[in-house]
Design a protein around this motif. Structure first.
Motif, mmCIF file in Angstrom:
data_model
loop_
_atom_site.group_PDB
_atom_site.id
_atom_site.type_symbol
_atom_site.label_atom_id
_atom_site.label_comp_id
_atom_site.label_asym_id
_atom_site.label_seq_id
_atom_site.Cartn_x
_atom_site.Cartn_y
_atom_site.Cartn_z
ATOM 1 N N ARG A 1 0.727 -1.179 -0.123
ATOM 2 C CA ARG A 1 -0.056 0.048 0.075
ATOM 3 C C ARG A 1 0.738 1.288 0.085
ATOM 4 N NH1 ARG A 1 -5.407 -0.686 -1.009
ATOM 5 N NH2 ARG A 1 -6.160 1.547 -0.926
ATOM 6 N N ARG A 2 0.622 2.343 -0.885
ATOM 7 C CA ARG A 2 1.277 3.447 -0.751
ATOM 8 C C ARG A 2 0.350 4.721 -0.105
ATOM 9 N NH1 ARG A 2 5.776 4.829 -3.472
ATOM 10 N NH2 ARG A 2 6.126 7.059 -3.893
ATOM 11 N N LEU A 3 0.848 5.259 0.839
ATOM 12 C CA LEU A 3 0.390 6.359 1.496
ATOM 13 C C LEU A 3 0.793 7.672 0.897
ATOM 14 C CD1 LEU A 3 -0.176 5.151 5.217
ATOM 15 C CD2 LEU A 3 -1.760 4.587 3.208
ATOM 16 N N SER A 4 0.062 8.621 0.965
ATOM 17 C CA SER A 4 0.479 9.999 0.477
ATOM 18 C C SER A 4 0.102 10.842 1.497
ATOM 19 C CB SER A 4 0.011 10.248 -0.732
ATOM 20 O OG SER A 4 0.742 11.514 -1.277
ATOM 21 N N GLY B 1 17.025 16.201 4.218
ATOM 22 C CA GLY B 1 16.066 15.072 4.125
ATOM 23 C C GLY B 1 16.721 13.759 4.680
ATOM 24 N N THR B 2 17.366 13.717 5.848
ATOM 25 C CA THR B 2 17.831 12.653 6.515
ATOM 26 C C THR B 2 16.215 11.776 6.981
ATOM 27 O OG1 THR B 2 19.503 13.832 7.450
ATOM 28 C CG2 THR B 2 18.716 11.595 8.388
ATOM 29 N N ILE B 3 16.557 10.399 6.758
ATOM 30 C CA ILE B 3 15.209 9.427 6.783
ATOM 31 C C ILE B 3 15.646 8.735 8.045
ATOM 32 C CG2 ILE B 3 14.296 7.492 5.713
ATOM 33 C CD1 ILE B 3 14.502 8.872 3.079
ATOM 34 N N TYR B 4 14.252 8.495 8.995
ATOM 35 C CA TYR B 4 14.470 7.659 10.178
ATOM 36 C C TYR B 4 13.323 6.744 9.867
ATOM 37 C CZ TYR B 4 16.819 11.773 11.554
ATOM 38 O OH TYR B 4 17.530 12.995 11.718
ATOM 39 N N TYR B 5 13.550 5.395 10.322
ATOM 40 C CA TYR B 5 12.563 4.549 10.545
ATOM 41 C C TYR B 5 12.456 3.726 11.887
ATOM 42 C CZ TYR B 5 12.788 4.581 5.253
ATOM 43 O OH TYR B 5 12.571 4.727 3.921
ATOM 44 N N ALA B 6 11.478 3.383 12.274
ATOM 45 C CA ALA B 6 11.203 2.340 13.355
ATOM 46 C C ALA B 6 11.698 1.294 13.026
ATOM 47 C CB ALA B 6 9.730 2.413 13.606
ATOM 48 N N ASP B 7 12.358 0.531 14.069
ATOM 49 C CA ASP B 7 12.827 -1.010 13.596
ATOM 50 C C ASP B 7 11.730 -1.807 13.098
ATOM 51 O OD1 ASP B 7 15.146 -0.956 16.680
ATOM 52 O OD2 ASP B 7 15.262 -0.031 14.699
ATOM 53 N N PHE B 8 10.556 -1.816 13.421
ATOM 54 C CA PHE B 8 9.735 -2.573 13.100
ATOM 55 C C PHE B 8 9.263 -2.651 11.392
ATOM 56 C CE2 PHE B 8 6.015 -0.074 12.934
ATOM 57 C CZ PHE B 8 6.317 0.953 14.150
ATOM 58 N N VAL B 9 9.685 -1.444 10.826
ATOM 59 C CA VAL B 9 9.285 -1.305 9.520
ATOM 60 C C VAL B 9 10.607 -1.491 8.426
ATOM 61 C CG1 VAL B 9 7.364 0.032 9.893
ATOM 62 C CG2 VAL B 9 9.317 1.273 9.432
ATOM 63 N N ARG C 1 10.862 -3.124 4.959
ATOM 64 C CA ARG C 1 9.581 -3.189 4.421
ATOM 65 C C ARG C 1 8.949 -1.726 3.864
ATOM 66 N NH1 ARG C 1 5.190 -4.965 7.453
ATOM 67 N NH2 ARG C 1 6.104 -3.982 9.454
ATOM 68 N N PHE C 2 9.112 -0.756 4.525
ATOM 69 C CA PHE C 2 8.543 0.687 4.321
ATOM 70 C C PHE C 2 9.545 1.692 3.729
ATOM 71 C CE2 PHE C 2 4.895 0.545 7.479
ATOM 72 C CZ PHE C 2 4.594 -0.867 7.229
ATOM 73 N N THR C 3 9.230 2.315 2.819
ATOM 74 C CA THR C 3 10.154 3.317 2.376
ATOM 75 C C THR C 3 9.377 4.673 2.400
ATOM 76 O OG1 THR C 3 11.160 1.679 0.925
ATOM 77 C CG2 THR C 3 11.684 4.005 0.124
ATOM 78 N N LEU D 1 4.635 7.373 1.673
ATOM 79 C CA LEU D 1 5.399 5.812 2.656
ATOM 80 C C LEU D 1 4.936 4.830 1.598
ATOM 81 C CD1 LEU D 1 6.229 5.095 5.028
ATOM 82 C CD2 LEU D 1 4.051 4.589 5.990
ATOM 83 N N GLN D 2 5.773 3.957 1.041
ATOM 84 C CA GLN D 2 5.441 2.968 0.502
ATOM 85 C C GLN D 2 5.545 1.848 1.388
ATOM 86 O OE1 GLN D 2 4.750 2.207 -2.867
ATOM 87 N NE2 GLN D 2 4.518 0.020 -2.364
ATOM 88 N N MET D 3 4.507 1.084 1.481
ATOM 89 C CA MET D 3 4.427 -0.199 2.614
ATOM 90 C C MET D 3 4.502 -1.552 1.656
ATOM 91 S SD MET D 3 2.058 1.500 5.229
ATOM 92 C CE MET D 3 0.655 1.521 4.397
ATOM 93 N N ASN D 4 5.613 -2.174 2.158
ATOM 94 C CA ASN D 4 5.522 -3.499 1.392
ATOM 95 C C ASN D 4 5.474 -4.654 2.477
ATOM 96 O OD1 ASN D 4 5.587 -2.430 -1.066
ATOM 97 N ND2 ASN D 4 8.006 -2.287 -1.109
ATOM 98 N N SER D 5 5.188 -5.861 2.001
ATOM 99 C CA SER D 5 5.202 -6.926 3.064
ATOM 100 C C SER D 5 4.128 -6.780 4.089
ATOM 101 C CB SER D 5 6.517 -7.472 3.344
ATOM 102 O OG SER D 5 7.287 -7.636 2.120
ATOM 103 N N LEU D 6 2.941 -6.191 3.943
ATOM 104 C CA LEU D 6 2.158 -5.801 5.034
ATOM 105 C C LEU D 6 1.784 -6.898 5.976
ATOM 106 C CD1 LEU D 6 0.411 -2.889 3.389
ATOM 107 C CD2 LEU D 6 1.624 -2.671 5.400
#
Length: 125
Positions: free
Chosen positions: A17-20, A55-63, A66-68, A80-85
Motif C-alpha cells: 500500500r502507498r500512503l501519501s 532529508g535525512t530519513i528515519y525508520y522505526a525498527d519494525f518497518v 519493508r517501508f520506504t 510512505l510505500q509499505m510492502n510485505s504488510l
C-alpha cells in the motif's frame, strides 16, 4: 501548514500500500514530516520520518526493509510505500509535520504541531 493523508484501504497480508501526505502552505522544505500509526486499543507510535532540508530519513525498527519514505518538496508530498504488510500493520496512519525539528526528536509525537486526519490501513490474513 495543513496536511492531508490518503491512500489507506484494505490489503491482504504480504501485499503493498502507498500512503501519501499532501501539504499546503509555505516553506514546506523547512518541515520534518513523519508518519505515525495507531492500532485499535494501542497508543500511537512512530513509523518513519524525513527531516527538513537535507532529508535525512528515519525508520522505526519494525518497518525497516519493508517501508520506504520519500519526499517531493516541489509537490509538497511525503509518501510512505509499505510492502510485505502484515495484520499487525493494521492501524490508522497519520502524517505530521514540525518546522526545523531537531534530529533527536524525530520520533516523538509531542514535537509535531501539524497533523493530518489519518488514513486507515487494514491488513487481513
Amino acid at each position: 501548514v495543513q496536511l492531508q493523508a490518503s491512500g489507506g484501504g484494505s490489503v491482504l497480508a504480504g501485499g503493498s500500500r502507498r500512503l501519501s501526505c499532501s501539504a499546503s502552505g509555505r516553506f514546506f522544505i523547512n518541515y520534518t514530516v513523519a508518519w505515525f500509526r495507531q492500532a485499535p486499543g494501542k497508543e500511537r507510535e512512530f513509523v518513519s520520518a524525513v527531516k527538513y532540508g537535507v532529508g535525512t530519513i528515519y525508520y522505526a525498527d519494525f518497518v525497516k526493509g519493508r517501508f520506504t519514505i520519500s519526499r517531493d518538496n516541489d509537490k509538497k508530498t511525503v509518501d510512505l510505500q509499505m510492502n510485505s504488510l502484515q495484520p499487525e500493520d493494521t492501524a490508522t496512519y497519520y502524517c505530521a509535520a514540525a518546522s526545523f525539528l531537531h534530529g533527536n526528536y524525530y520520533n516523538t509525537e509531542r514535537y509535531y504541531n501539524f497533523w493530518g486526519q489519518g488514513t486507515l490501513v487494514t491488513v487481513s490474513s
